[in-house]
Design an enzyme around this catalytic site. Structure first.
Site, PDB file in Angstrom:
ATOM      1  N   SER A  86       4.561  -7.351  -1.622  1.00 33.21           N
ATOM      2  CA  SER A  86       4.168  -7.470  -0.225  1.00 33.21           C
ATOM      3  C   SER A  86       4.812  -8.719   0.366  1.00 33.21           C
ATOM      4  CB  SER A  86       2.645  -7.554  -0.097  1.00 33.21           C
ATOM      5  OG  SER A  86       2.259  -7.770   1.253  1.00 33.21           O
ATOM      6  N   GLN A 122       0.445 -10.351  -5.506  1.00 35.31           N
ATOM      7  CA  GLN A 122      -0.056 -11.725  -5.476  1.00 35.31           C
ATOM      8  C   GLN A 122       0.760 -12.661  -6.364  1.00 35.31           C
ATOM      9  OE1 GLN A 122      -2.038 -13.192  -3.537  1.00 35.31           O
ATOM     10  NE2 GLN A 122      -3.241 -11.573  -2.591  1.00 35.31           N
ATOM     11  N   THR A 176      14.316   5.104   9.443  1.00 34.59           N
ATOM     12  CA  THR A 176      15.133   3.921   9.700  1.00 34.59           C
ATOM     13  C   THR A 176      14.414   2.675   9.204  1.00 34.59           C
ATOM     14  OG1 THR A 176      16.107   4.949  11.658  1.00 34.59           O
ATOM     15  CG2 THR A 176      16.274   2.555  11.493  1.00 34.59           C
ATOM     16  N   THR A 185       0.827  -1.203   0.000  1.00 33.03           N
ATOM     17  CA  THR A 185       0.000   0.000   0.000  1.00 33.03           C
ATOM     18  C   THR A 185       0.862   1.253   0.000  1.00 33.03           C
ATOM     19  OG1 THR A 185      -1.834  -1.112   1.113  1.00 33.03           O
ATOM     20  CG2 THR A 185      -1.769   1.284   1.271  1.00 33.03           C
ATOM     21  N   CYS A 205      -8.190  -6.727   2.362  1.00 32.90           N
ATOM     22  CA  CYS A 205      -8.433  -5.309   2.585  1.00 32.90           C
ATOM     23  C   CYS A 205      -9.903  -4.951   2.462  1.00 32.90           C
ATOM     24  CB  CYS A 205      -7.623  -4.477   1.592  1.00 32.90           C
ATOM     25  SG  CYS A 205      -5.847  -4.708   1.757  1.00 32.90           S
TER      26      CYS A 205
END
Length: 359
Positions: free
Chosen positions: A173, A153, A211, A74, A300
């Site tokens: 992701s 995906q 960081t 995202t 989501c």
């Protein structure tokens, strides 16, 4: 009396943490240094960071210098789409994941977007149905369009590479291929400049300040290495066989079941289906109580009452779309687990009252 373990069949929402990722994270926890520090401890932390970057690049088919670590897909999508070329919103098909849909201009056509030099946003693979969209995205990139790719995906499930076409950027992701949650990456083609969303210390070659999440990144890198090994070993062909066996059992028990995107190329682990009159919330609750974890689509959006925007885009009738269930398997899903799932689901279906005709 012993109780059977639960069946986790929601890998597209988040794959279980790989043992290699857990080991790498535990090791990173013992490293005190900040990756930006120049002393020995900082250099040790930097080495962990760069090893993970190399491992992720090897899986993604890109240069290590093109990897920008983020908190997830995202954030990575927002880094690229919030400040698009020329300030013009991206074009994308209506079945994009919500992380890209948020930045899409719904009022323009693909032809107009190309003519204006806008970004074209595609999903390498659609996460709710598993439909693979790479061919269209690669063709657009080779034709000179500026293509942004949501590869979340697809990564680790199919043999896809960033350098297979001149994509401008892609997002990943960690949790989709067995890394920790809350960690991801933007793959940014060499020479492409972006305006950073987060400004400050100038980490990640001044593309994303703050960081770095060293522990999560270490786990993501180890998961990427293991995912690449699985791909090369052909593990996902076995996953496809198990998915297909489940779908054969589904159709044998309920011929009226609709399996979405089954006629085209799909991710090998994904089975999205619906039965007329069986709402997804009721269906999932019954499976959950029986010890099975599945979803009704993207993690989501699966908590929302409305039917999936993805299924609407595919032209699925509202009444049927509201019954959508997604079963997604993984490399550690066993034949015995698939058999148990078939037994559980078939039992639920047999006990289900005869539904009224769908509206």
């Amino acid at each position: 009396m012993s109780r059977l373990p639960r069946l986790y069949l929601d890998w597209n929402a988040a794959a279980p943490l790989r043992p290699e990722a857990k080991s790498a994270m535990l090791a990173a926890m013992e490293t005190a240094g900040n990756p930006s520090s120049v002393h020995a401890e900082g250099r040790a932390a930097r080495a962990i960071l760069e090893t993970a970057r190399e491992r992720l690049a090897a899986l993604a088919g890109c240069k290590p210098s093109e990897v920008v670590f983020t908190s997830g897909a995202t954030e990575a999508a927002a880094m690229m789409l919030a400040n698009p070329p020329g300030g013009l919103k991206a074009w994308g098909p209506p079945d994009l994941h919500s992380c890209a849909m948020a930045w899409r201009d719904p009022e323009i056509s693909e032809d107009q977007a190309r003519a204006e030099g806008r970004l074209l946003a595609f999903a390498a693979a659609e996460g709710e149905t598993g439909a693979i969209r790479l061919e269209q995205a690669e063709a657009a990139a080779r034709a000179g369009a500026q293509v942004f790719l949501d590869a979340s995906q697809a990564m680790g499930k199919i043999a896809w590479r960033f350098d297979a076409a001149p994509f401008r950027a892609a997002v990943l992701s960690s949790s989709k291929f067995g890394g920790p949650k809350g960690c991801g990456a933007l793959i940014l083609r060499e020479g492409v400049e972006i305006e950073p969303l987060l400004k400050g210390g100038g980490q990640e070659s001044r593309r994303r300040s703050g960081t770095e999440n060293l522990i999560g990144i270490a786990g993501m890198g180890a998961a990427a290495e293991a995912a690449k090994r699985d791909l090369e070993a052909g593990v996902w062909a076995q996953v496809r066989d198990r998915r297909d066996r489940w779908e054969a059992a589904l159709k044998a028990e309920a011929p009226e079941a609709a399996i979405f995107a089954a006629q085209g190329p799909r991710l090998p682990n994904t089975s999205a289906f619906a039965l007329p009159g069986w709402r997804s919330d009721t269906h999932m609750m019954q499976l959950d109580l029986a010890g099975v974890a599945v979803s009704s689509g993207s993690a989501c959006s699966s908590g929302k009452v409305a039917a999936s925007h993805v299924l609407k885009a595919l032209g699925v009738p509202e009444a049927l779309a509201q019954g959508a269930i997604r079963v997604s398997l993984g490399p550690t899903t066993t034949d015995a687990e698939v058999d148990r799932f078939i037994e559980i689901w078939t039992g639920l279906h047999k006990r289900r009252p005869t539904p009224q005709a769908a509206a």
